[in-house]
Write an enzyme that holds these catalytic residues in place. Structure first.
Site, mmCIF file in Angstrom:
data_model
loop_
_atom_site.group_PDB
_atom_site.id
_atom_site.type_symbol
_atom_site.label_atom_id
_atom_site.label_comp_id
_atom_site.label_asym_id
_atom_site.label_seq_id
_atom_site.Cartn_x
_atom_site.Cartn_y
_atom_site.Cartn_z
ATOM 1 N N HIS A 140 -37.031 -33.493 20.126
ATOM 2 C CA HIS A 140 -35.873 -32.811 20.411
ATOM 3 C C HIS A 140 -35.482 -32.471 21.636
ATOM 4 O O HIS A 140 -34.293 -32.489 21.917
ATOM 5 C CB HIS A 140 -36.192 -31.011 19.729
ATOM 6 C CG HIS A 140 -35.153 -30.134 19.742
ATOM 7 N ND1 HIS A 140 -34.368 -29.945 18.642
ATOM 8 C CD2 HIS A 140 -35.045 -29.518 21.085
ATOM 9 C CE1 HIS A 140 -33.449 -28.792 19.194
ATOM 10 N NE2 HIS A 140 -33.733 -28.547 20.534
ATOM 11 N N GLU A 141 -36.247 -32.430 22.505
ATOM 12 C CA GLU A 141 -36.102 -32.493 23.890
ATOM 13 C C GLU A 141 -35.500 -33.700 24.585
ATOM 14 O O GLU A 141 -34.426 -33.664 25.293
ATOM 15 C CB GLU A 141 -37.002 -31.698 24.716
ATOM 16 C CG GLU A 141 -37.525 -30.251 24.388
ATOM 17 C CD GLU A 141 -36.597 -29.101 24.153
ATOM 18 O OE1 GLU A 141 -35.680 -29.529 24.911
ATOM 19 O OE2 GLU A 141 -36.654 -28.466 23.281
ATOM 20 N N HIS A 144 -31.935 -33.924 23.598
ATOM 21 C CA HIS A 144 -30.954 -33.223 24.489
ATOM 22 C C HIS A 144 -30.612 -34.191 25.754
ATOM 23 O O HIS A 144 -29.463 -34.271 26.220
ATOM 24 C CB HIS A 144 -31.666 -32.097 25.023
ATOM 25 C CG HIS A 144 -31.436 -30.755 23.991
ATOM 26 N ND1 HIS A 144 -30.254 -30.450 23.583
ATOM 27 C CD2 HIS A 144 -32.464 -29.915 23.775
ATOM 28 C CE1 HIS A 144 -30.391 -29.373 22.997
ATOM 29 N NE2 HIS A 144 -31.701 -28.840 22.830
ATOM 30 N N GLU A 218 -27.600 -28.082 19.286
ATOM 31 C CA GLU A 218 -28.724 -27.917 18.808
ATOM 32 C C GLU A 218 -28.889 -28.630 17.524
ATOM 33 O O GLU A 218 -29.977 -29.224 17.176
ATOM 34 C CB GLU A 218 -29.171 -26.265 18.263
ATOM 35 C CG GLU A 218 -29.348 -25.561 19.780
ATOM 36 C CD GLU A 218 -30.597 -26.157 20.516
ATOM 37 O OE1 GLU A 218 -31.787 -26.805 19.889
ATOM 38 O OE2 GLU A 218 -30.316 -26.395 21.782
#
Length: 292
Positions: A140-141, A144, A218
């Site tokens: 997930h990071e 980003h 997100e």
């Protein structure tokens, strides 16, 4: 990065055109506002990009994150190897990997560009998440970073800051002139009070817009994490967060790029950087792991 610079230039141009149209409609001479527009752009974008350039330094300082320069434990080795593998899969440079002391399950990413970033995880995450769940959080990071979310948010915040500065002063001048009955009167104390109040009001609306975009971002990062680590792992990680959702102790400057945000109902939801975990899980189950 190039596409975002082009977007920045086009958006800036659109801001100037729209500001000129608004001022003409309101009866304000645009030629008298050139200084205001320049000042608004400098302050609006300057603050955002200074924060972006200093984001890694400020994040490490505010959280006490310790960068892993040489892994000393099996957990640290696994973290570095997992981030390296995911970064290669996402086509970005190897980020710095750090651990910060925090009881909550959380992680964040920050940095000025895709090849100069930082990924940090809390000690709470390492203690309470299984390895497959932590892998999804790291994905997930990394998503980003790969999506360029830090730069995009800085651009958006700069545009919003510019609008707030310009509109507060234009509308404040109109209100002040109407109250004083003299369009050519100098700016008195009342004008600055009006501008201050308008900046707070317009700033609230600007924050709502920025947080709406953050929530949409997100969902994309969740989808990216699902692609890097697996959809079931990403869902399991979010479910773990929903069971162990505690107070978010991340500093404000990195909260928007954490895996977990705050919880709120009603109007407060408009100011949250993250969607509810139930919505994120439902979106993943409906997406089959495809990018959103």
């Amino acid at each position: 990065m190039f596409n975002r610079v082009v977007l920045f230039l086009l958006t800036n141009f659109a801001v100037l055109i729209l500001a000129g149209i608004v001022m003409s409609v309101l009866g304000v001479n645009p030629t008298q506002m050139s200084g205001l527009l320049v000042m608004a752009a400098i302050f609006g974008f300057g603050g955002s990009f200074i924060s972006l350039l200093l984001s890694k330094f400020m994040a490490k300082r505010s959280t006490g994150a310790q960068v892993i320069t040489e892994p000393r434990t099996q957990t640290e080795r696994w973290l570095v190897d997992t981030v390296r593998r995911q970064a290669q899969a996402a086509g970005i440079g190897m980020p710095e990997v750090a651990i910060y002391d925090g009881p909550e399950i959380n992680a964040f990413a920050t940095g000025a560009n895709r090849n100069n970033a930082l990924v940090a995880v809390s000690t709470g995450l390492l203690q309470h998440m299984r390895e497959d769940e932590a892998e999804a959080v790291l994905g997930h990071e990394i998503a980003h970073i790969a999506n360029g979310d830090m730069v995009t948010m800085a651009l958006l915040q700069g545009v919003l800051n510019t609008f707030v500065i310009v509109l507060a002063r234009v509308v404040g001048g109109i209100i002040d002139s109407a109250l004083s009955g003299n369009r050519d009167s100098g700016r008195g104390f009342a004008y600055y009070i009006i501008v201050f109040v308008l900046e707070m009001v317009f700033g609230l609306f600007a924050t709502m817009i920025a947080m709406w975009f953050s929530r949409r971002r997100e969902f994309r990062a969740d989808a990216g994490g699902a692609q890097l680590a697996g959809r079931n792992k990403m869902i399991a990680a979010l479910e773990r967060l929903s069971l162990n959702h505690g107070q978010n102790t991340l500093p404000s400057q990195v909260q928007a790029f954490g895996i977990s945000g705050g919880v709120g109902e009603g109007l407060r939801r408009l100011f949250l950087s993250h969607p509810p975990l139930t919505e994120r899980i439902a979106a993943l189950r409906a997406s089959n792991g495809t990018a959103m």
